[in-house]
Design a protein around this motif. Structure first.
Motif, PDB file in Angstrom:
ATOM      1  N   ALA A  49      53.286  41.575  53.233  1.00  0.00           N
ATOM      2  CA  ALA A  49      52.367  40.561  52.720  1.00  0.00           C
ATOM      3  C   ALA A  49      50.920  41.051  52.795  1.00  0.00           C
ATOM      4  O   ALA A  49      50.137  40.864  51.861  1.00  0.00           O
ATOM      5  N   ARG A  52      50.238  43.586  50.052  1.00  0.00           N
ATOM      6  CA  ARG A  52      50.106  42.948  48.736  1.00  0.00           C
ATOM      7  C   ARG A  52      48.743  42.282  48.573  1.00  0.00           C
ATOM      8  O   ARG A  52      48.210  42.200  47.466  1.00  0.00           O
ATOM      9  N   MET A  53      48.186  41.799  49.695  1.00  0.00           N
ATOM     10  CA  MET A  53      46.883  41.140  49.638  1.00  0.00           C
ATOM     11  C   MET A  53      45.736  42.146  49.678  1.00  0.00           C
ATOM     12  O   MET A  53      44.571  41.772  49.600  1.00  0.00           O
ATOM     13  N   GLU A  55      44.899  43.979  52.254  1.00  0.00           N
ATOM     14  CA  GLU A  55      44.269  43.993  53.586  1.00  0.00           C
ATOM     15  C   GLU A  55      44.613  45.300  54.306  1.00  0.00           C
ATOM     16  O   GLU A  55      45.380  45.324  55.268  1.00  0.00           O
TER      17      GLU A  55
END
Length: 224
Positions: A49, A52-53, A55
């Motif tokens: 996650a 995907r962001m 970060e």
């Protein structure tokens, strides 16, 4: 003849006792193996996650934290000092904070004199994970998790080690847990079983109310 009968009976009892101990050890390791891959799988999902962001910095920091978790989770030791379990939980919660940003906060308190008491490794992690997953529910509300280890004198029992995990999440109806789908509370059920296998005189209690959060308490008699 009587002496021979006594010797045979003693040998039989010894064999049966060893068989029970071996079975308990096998059950204990099976329960622990249910926990390790589960939380690592969820942590890796959190990394996906973050990636995907975009970060990247948080992801790199998380990978460093995860390397420490791996060393602890897959060490050969089954019993660890409370201090090490608390340090592990702090590393674990740091990873979860990366995923949930400002929605998750925690307090870890280790009472003086409790640090070197011994408990089963990864005993509290499934409970903390449940506080995050089920405590947040489908809301965006922040959650605070308190993890406490304290020593206390109980009348008629003596000194005990008390481990508490409490959250202010959405909670649930404790009385309805048995009606839930099979497998929904595998983590907590595994912890309860491990507590009972580790110490037959231990106490495990989970209390929750909708809108009031959940509190799980484990009490071990002081083995010293």
């Amino acid at each position: 003849v009587i002496n021979q009968m006594i010797d045979n009976l003693k040998e039989y009892i010894d064999k049966e006792y060893l068989l029970v101990i071996q079975q308990q050890k096998a059950e204990y390791k099976a329960l622990q193996s249910q926990i390790n891959p589960h939380f690592l799988y969820n942590t890796l999902n959190g990394f996906v996650a973050l990636n995907r962001m975009g970060e990247k910095e948080a992801l790199e920091k998380g990978i460093v934290e995860l390397s420490r978790l791996f060393r602890y989770a897959y060490s050969s030791r089954e019993i660890v000092p409370v201090r090490e379990e608390m340090e592990f939980l702090e590393d674990y919660l740091k990873l979860e904070k990366l995923k949930y940003d400002g929605r998750l906060d925690y307090i870890i308190w280790l009472d003086k004199g409790c640090g070197e008491k011994e408990i089963p490794k990864l005993l509290l992690q499934p409970i903390v994970e449940n506080s995050i997953r089920h405590g947040m529910g489908n809301t965006n509300a922040p959650i605070l998790i308190r993890i406490l280890a304290e020593s206390s004198e109980v009348k008629g029992i003596g000194r005990v080690l008390i481990l508490t995990v409490r959250d202010n999440g959405v909670g649930f109806d404790s009385r309805s847990v048995e009606k839930k789908k099979e497998g929904e509370h595998v983590g907590v059920d595994s912890v309860r079983a491990r507590v009972e296998l580790y110490c037959k005189d231990a106490v495990f209690q989970c209390v929750s109310r909708p809108g009031k959060g959940t509190k799980t308490t484990i009490v071990f008699p002081d083995r010293e």
